[in-house]
Write a protein that holds these residues in place. Sequence first.
Motif, mmCIF file in Angstrom:
data_model
loop_
_atom_site.group_PDB
_atom_site.id
_atom_site.type_symbol
_atom_site.label_atom_id
_atom_site.label_comp_id
_atom_site.label_asym_id
_atom_site.label_seq_id
_atom_site.Cartn_x
_atom_site.Cartn_y
_atom_site.Cartn_z
ATOM 1 N N UNK A 1 0.846 -1.163 0.000
ATOM 2 C CA UNK A 1 0.000 0.000 0.000
ATOM 3 C C UNK A 1 0.899 1.234 0.000
ATOM 4 N N UNK A 2 0.582 2.141 -0.898
ATOM 5 C CA UNK A 2 1.333 3.395 -0.911
ATOM 6 C C UNK A 2 0.599 4.426 -0.072
ATOM 7 N N UNK A 3 1.345 5.346 0.511
ATOM 8 C CA UNK A 3 0.777 6.411 1.342
ATOM 9 C C UNK A 3 1.621 7.665 1.155
ATOM 10 N N UNK A 4 0.970 8.762 0.790
ATOM 11 C CA UNK A 4 1.658 10.031 0.597
ATOM 12 C C UNK A 4 0.876 11.131 1.325
ATOM 13 N N UNK A 5 1.594 12.019 1.965
ATOM 14 C CA UNK A 5 0.960 13.118 2.683
ATOM 15 C C UNK A 5 0.661 14.256 1.718
ATOM 16 N N UNK A 6 -0.588 14.734 1.777
ATOM 17 C CA UNK A 6 -1.029 15.856 0.947
ATOM 18 C C UNK A 6 -1.899 16.772 1.810
ATOM 19 N N UNK A 7 -2.323 17.870 1.224
ATOM 20 C CA UNK A 7 -3.259 18.767 1.888
ATOM 21 C C UNK A 7 -4.630 18.626 1.255
ATOM 22 N N UNK A 8 -5.633 18.416 2.105
ATOM 23 C CA UNK A 8 -7.023 18.373 1.662
ATOM 24 C C UNK A 8 -7.715 19.601 2.236
ATOM 25 N N UNK A 9 -8.496 20.267 1.398
ATOM 26 C CA UNK A 9 -9.217 21.454 1.832
ATOM 27 C C UNK A 9 -10.703 21.276 1.584
ATOM 28 N N UNK A 20 -3.058 10.197 0.825
ATOM 29 C CA UNK A 20 -3.581 9.633 -0.416
ATOM 30 C C UNK A 20 -2.688 8.454 -0.779
ATOM 31 N N UNK A 21 -3.254 7.460 -1.424
ATOM 32 C CA UNK A 21 -2.442 6.315 -1.807
ATOM 33 C C UNK A 21 -3.211 5.316 -2.641
ATOM 34 N N UNK A 22 -2.556 4.172 -2.861
ATOM 35 C CA UNK A 22 -3.165 3.080 -3.609
ATOM 36 C C UNK A 22 -3.131 1.832 -2.737
ATOM 37 N N UNK A 23 -4.264 1.147 -2.643
ATOM 38 C CA UNK A 23 -4.401 -0.056 -1.842
ATOM 39 C C UNK A 23 -4.522 -1.263 -2.779
ATOM 40 N N UNK A 24 -3.430 -2.040 -2.972
ATOM 41 C CA UNK A 24 -3.475 -3.166 -3.912
ATOM 42 C C UNK A 24 -4.529 -4.226 -3.602
ATOM 43 N N UNK A 25 -4.706 -4.662 -2.335
ATOM 44 C CA UNK A 25 -5.727 -5.688 -2.112
ATOM 45 C C UNK A 25 -7.142 -5.232 -2.495
ATOM 46 N N UNK A 26 -7.453 -3.963 -2.262
ATOM 47 C CA UNK A 26 -8.765 -3.437 -2.632
ATOM 48 C C UNK A 26 -8.799 -2.900 -4.063
ATOM 49 N N UNK A 27 -7.649 -2.804 -4.694
ATOM 50 C CA UNK A 27 -7.545 -2.302 -6.069
ATOM 51 C C UNK A 27 -8.221 -0.937 -6.220
ATOM 52 N N UNK A 28 -7.854 -0.027 -5.308
ATOM 53 C CA UNK A 28 -8.455 1.301 -5.327
ATOM 54 C C UNK A 28 -7.502 2.354 -4.801
ATOM 55 N N UNK A 29 -7.675 3.564 -5.301
ATOM 56 C CA UNK A 29 -7.034 4.721 -4.681
ATOM 57 C C UNK A 29 -7.854 5.069 -3.446
ATOM 58 N N UNK A 30 -7.201 5.676 -2.449
ATOM 59 C CA UNK A 30 -7.918 6.063 -1.244
ATOM 60 C C UNK A 30 -7.457 7.436 -0.769
ATOM 61 N N UNK A 31 -8.293 8.049 0.070
ATOM 62 C CA UNK A 31 -8.008 9.364 0.638
ATOM 63 C C UNK A 31 -8.488 9.362 2.081
ATOM 64 N N UNK A 42 -10.553 8.475 10.315
ATOM 65 C CA UNK A 42 -10.557 9.793 9.666
ATOM 66 C C UNK A 42 -11.989 10.286 9.464
ATOM 67 N N UNK A 43 -12.174 11.593 9.529
ATOM 68 C CA UNK A 43 -13.482 12.174 9.252
ATOM 69 C C UNK A 43 -13.878 11.994 7.799
ATOM 70 N N UNK A 44 -12.898 12.019 6.918
ATOM 71 C CA UNK A 44 -13.104 11.777 5.486
ATOM 72 C C UNK A 44 -12.261 10.567 5.120
ATOM 73 N N UNK A 45 -12.902 9.511 4.661
ATOM 74 C CA UNK A 45 -12.179 8.296 4.273
ATOM 75 C C UNK A 45 -12.862 7.727 3.052
ATOM 76 N N UNK A 46 -12.215 7.896 1.914
ATOM 77 C CA UNK A 46 -12.731 7.407 0.630
ATOM 78 C C UNK A 46 -11.835 6.278 0.140
ATOM 79 N N UNK A 47 -12.443 5.266 -0.484
ATOM 80 C CA UNK A 47 -11.676 4.146 -1.030
ATOM 81 C C UNK A 47 -11.578 2.991 -0.063
ATOM 82 N N UNK A 48 -12.707 2.606 0.517
ATOM 83 C CA UNK A 48 -12.707 1.545 1.528
ATOM 84 C C UNK A 48 -13.255 0.215 1.028
ATOM 85 N N UNK A 49 -13.614 0.143 -0.255
ATOM 86 C CA UNK A 49 -14.086 -1.140 -0.775
ATOM 87 C C UNK A 49 -13.473 -1.420 -2.151
ATOM 88 N N UNK A 50 -13.589 -2.645 -2.581
ATOM 89 C CA UNK A 50 -12.954 -3.130 -3.802
ATOM 90 C C UNK A 50 -13.281 -2.258 -5.018
#
Length: 109
Positions: A1-9, A20-31, A42-50
């Motif tokens: 799984x990749x993880x990079x720090x960014x700013x969300x507004x 932000x990153x990429x989750x290989x087992x779920x085959x999705x980008x996430x935030x 997290x209050x905002x969590x996108x990319x939690x399913x396949x």
Amino acid sequence: MSRYTITVTGQGRSDPEAVIGYDPPLRTYFLQAFPHEETDEPGLWLGTHDRAFETLEDLRRAAISHGYDFMPLSPKLAAKLVDDKAAASGRSVRDAILGQGLKHLNQPK
């Protein structure tokens, strides 16, 4: 799984420690952004399913629909994210469609 720090507004606030990153087992980008004050979630969590977000643009549209944004990503970070997905799927290079998507993501809106 990749993880990079960014700013969300959005919604009158900013999270300079969002991830932000990429989750290989779920085959999705996430935030993930805006840590909840009482839980570890997290209050905002996108990319939690396949295959929730197969492109960065899909992820960005979802963030915008929730009232947030994380753009523009630097060209270097956008390329790393696309490379992370390609590596996870066994491809050695970015395909042309993803490369075109990078150009679109780096244009200011």
